[in-house]
Design a protein around this motif. Sequence first.
Motif, PDB file in Angstrom:
ATOM      1  N   MET A   1      19.216  14.580  16.900  1.00  0.00           N
ATOM      2  CA  MET A   1      18.679  15.118  15.657  1.00  0.00           C
ATOM      3  C   MET A   1      19.489  14.578  14.478  1.00  0.00           C
ATOM      4  N   LEU A   2      18.836  14.466  13.364  1.00  0.00           N
ATOM      5  CA  LEU A   2      19.475  14.030  12.130  1.00  0.00           C
ATOM      6  C   LEU A   2      19.286  15.101  11.076  1.00  0.00           C
ATOM      7  N   ARG A   3      20.185  15.148  10.133  1.00  0.00           N
ATOM      8  CA  ARG A   3      20.069  16.099   9.034  1.00  0.00           C
ATOM      9  C   ARG A   3      19.313  15.496   7.865  1.00  0.00           C
ATOM     10  N   ASN A   4      18.620  16.361   7.139  1.00  0.00           N
ATOM     11  CA  ASN A   4      17.969  16.007   5.884  1.00  0.00           C
ATOM     12  C   ASN A   4      16.902  14.925   6.010  1.00  0.00           C
ATOM     13  N   VAL A   5      16.403  14.688   7.206  1.00  0.00           N
ATOM     14  CA  VAL A   5      15.302  13.756   7.403  1.00  0.00           C
ATOM     15  C   VAL A   5      14.058  14.594   7.672  1.00  0.00           C
ATOM     16  N   PRO A   6      13.030  14.440   6.869  1.00  0.00           N
ATOM     17  CA  PRO A   6      11.810  15.208   7.108  1.00  0.00           C
ATOM     18  C   PRO A   6      11.304  14.990   8.537  1.00  0.00           C
ATOM     19  N   PRO A   7      11.012  16.053   9.273  1.00  0.00           N
ATOM     20  CA  PRO A   7      10.646  15.920  10.687  1.00  0.00           C
ATOM     21  C   PRO A   7       9.327  15.183  10.942  1.00  0.00           C
TER      22      PRO A   7
ATOM     23  N   VAL B   1       8.399  10.368   2.724  1.00  0.00           N
ATOM     24  CA  VAL B   1       8.868   8.993   2.520  1.00  0.00           C
ATOM     25  C   VAL B   1       9.738   8.909   1.266  1.00  0.00           C
ATOM     26  N   LEU B   2       9.306   9.550   0.187  1.00  0.00           N
ATOM     27  CA  LEU B   2      10.100   9.493  -1.045  1.00  0.00           C
ATOM     28  C   LEU B   2      11.429  10.237  -0.923  1.00  0.00           C
ATOM     29  N   ALA B   3      11.553  11.079   0.081  1.00  0.00           N
ATOM     30  CA  ALA B   3      12.833  11.757   0.321  1.00  0.00           C
ATOM     31  C   ALA B   3      13.896  10.784   0.839  1.00  0.00           C
ATOM     32  N   VAL B   4      13.450   9.678   1.456  1.00  0.00           N
ATOM     33  CA  VAL B   4      14.411   8.752   2.061  1.00  0.00           C
ATOM     34  C   VAL B   4      14.346   7.331   1.507  1.00  0.00           C
TER      35      VAL B   4
ATOM     36  N   ARG C   1       9.749  13.523  -6.914  1.00  0.00           N
ATOM     37  CA  ARG C   1      10.581  13.039  -5.820  1.00  0.00           C
ATOM     38  C   ARG C   1      11.271  11.699  -6.042  1.00  0.00           C
ATOM     39  N   ALA C   2      10.626  10.812  -6.793  1.00  0.00           N
ATOM     40  CA  ALA C   2      11.172   9.458  -6.938  1.00  0.00           C
ATOM     41  C   ALA C   2      12.467   9.483  -7.747  1.00  0.00           C
ATOM     42  N   ASP C   3      13.388   8.571  -7.395  1.00  0.00           N
ATOM     43  CA  ASP C   3      14.635   8.440  -8.152  1.00  0.00           C
ATOM     44  C   ASP C   3      14.337   8.197  -9.619  1.00  0.00           C
ATOM     45  N   ARG C   4      13.332   7.376  -9.860  1.00  0.00           N
ATOM     46  CA  ARG C   4      12.896   7.069 -11.216  1.00  0.00           C
ATOM     47  C   ARG C   4      11.369   7.160 -11.229  1.00  0.00           C
ATOM     48  N   PRO C   5      10.835   8.267 -11.734  1.00  0.00           N
ATOM     49  CA  PRO C   5       9.381   8.447 -11.719  1.00  0.00           C
ATOM     50  C   PRO C   5       8.650   7.296 -12.402  1.00  0.00           C
ATOM     51  N   ALA C   6       7.427   7.046 -11.933  1.00  0.00           N
ATOM     52  CA  ALA C   6       6.607   5.954 -12.452  1.00  0.00           C
ATOM     53  C   ALA C   6       5.155   6.398 -12.506  1.00  0.00           C
ATOM     54  N   THR C   7       4.441   5.883 -13.470  1.00  0.00           N
ATOM     55  CA  THR C   7       3.011   6.140 -13.551  1.00  0.00           C
ATOM     56  C   THR C   7       2.307   5.295 -12.499  1.00  0.00           C
ATOM     57  N   LEU C   8       1.412   5.906 -11.748  1.00  0.00           N
ATOM     58  CA  LEU C   8       0.691   5.182 -10.715  1.00  0.00           C
ATOM     59  C   LEU C   8      -0.232   4.146 -11.334  1.00  0.00           C
ATOM     60  N   ALA C   9      -0.189   2.955 -10.799  1.00  0.00           N
ATOM     61  CA  ALA C   9      -1.149   1.916 -11.165  1.00  0.00           C
ATOM     62  C   ALA C   9      -2.351   2.068 -10.238  1.00  0.00           C
ATOM     63  N   SER C  10      -3.419   1.342 -10.528  1.00  0.00           N
ATOM     64  CA  SER C  10      -4.575   1.394  -9.634  1.00  0.00           C
ATOM     65  C   SER C  10      -5.143   0.000  -9.456  1.00  0.00           C
ATOM     66  N   LEU C  11      -5.752  -0.199  -8.304  1.00  0.00           N
ATOM     67  CA  LEU C  11      -6.394  -1.470  -7.973  1.00  0.00           C
ATOM     68  C   LEU C  11      -7.816  -1.208  -7.507  1.00  0.00           C
ATOM     69  N   GLU C  12      -8.702  -2.130  -7.832  1.00  0.00           N
ATOM     70  CA  GLU C  12     -10.063  -2.097  -7.316  1.00  0.00           C
ATOM     71  C   GLU C  12      -9.989  -2.111  -5.784  1.00  0.00           C
ATOM     72  N   ARG C  13     -10.966  -1.523  -5.132  1.00  0.00           N
ATOM     73  CA  ARG C  13     -10.943  -1.329  -3.681  1.00  0.00           C
ATOM     74  C   ARG C  13     -10.577  -2.589  -2.904  1.00  0.00           C
ATOM     75  N   PHE C  14     -11.258  -3.707  -3.149  1.00  0.00           N
ATOM     76  CA  PHE C  14     -10.996  -4.904  -2.361  1.00  0.00           C
ATOM     77  C   PHE C  14      -9.661  -5.555  -2.736  1.00  0.00           C
ATOM     78  N   ALA C  15      -9.230  -5.415  -3.965  1.00  0.00           N
ATOM     79  CA  ALA C  15      -7.897  -5.884  -4.360  1.00  0.00           C
ATOM     80  C   ALA C  15      -6.824  -5.042  -3.660  1.00  0.00           C
ATOM     81  N   PHE C  16      -7.083  -3.741  -3.509  1.00  0.00           N
ATOM     82  CA  PHE C  16      -6.164  -2.861  -2.790  1.00  0.00           C
ATOM     83  C   PHE C  16      -6.070  -3.316  -1.329  1.00  0.00           C
ATOM     84  N   TYR C  17      -7.215  -3.591  -0.703  1.00  0.00           N
ATOM     85  CA  TYR C  17      -7.213  -4.061   0.685  1.00  0.00           C
ATOM     86  C   TYR C  17      -6.424  -5.368   0.812  1.00  0.00           C
ATOM     87  N   GLU C  18      -6.604  -6.266  -0.130  1.00  0.00           N
ATOM     88  CA  GLU C  18      -5.901  -7.553  -0.067  1.00  0.00           C
ATOM     89  C   GLU C  18      -4.391  -7.342  -0.144  1.00  0.00           C
ATOM     90  N   ARG C  19      -3.952  -6.485  -1.053  1.00  0.00           N
ATOM     91  CA  ARG C  19      -2.511  -6.215  -1.140  1.00  0.00           C
ATOM     92  C   ARG C  19      -2.016  -5.532   0.122  1.00  0.00           C
TER      93      ARG C  19
END
Length: 143
Positions: A1-7, A57-60, A97-115
Amino acid sequence: MLRNVPPILSPDLLWTLRAMGHGDDIVLADANFPAEAMGARCHRLDGIPATDVLDAVLAVMPLDTFVPDPACVMQVVDDPDAVPEVVGTFQDLVNRRADRPATLASLERFAFYERARGAFAIVQTGETRLYGNIILKKGVIAP
């Protein structure tokens, strides 16, 4: 077991998060996302909402602070300005949660799939809300 890791972070997923380097992408995908077809290593967290996975994920893992858009969501088809409820929750989690908060960007559906095809890994969650997909770019932990 580990401490402070989300189960909900499995041993394999923890390995992936640790193995990723600065600037690598990880996709947290909803249950409808074609994760296996993308070609990246795929982790399954069936039954777990994407918002819970993002929180864990943002916790670690730090987000990249060297790029303007370290977190990116998929745009709603035919309504790119729409903000689904799940995306609003993603933004709240990044702000909290993020160390440095950021505004979410967005991508068109197929551009998202490509990334997503170039991502280090994809986490297929049990998220049933549509557009519950987000790409995170890994940052660095300062000394």
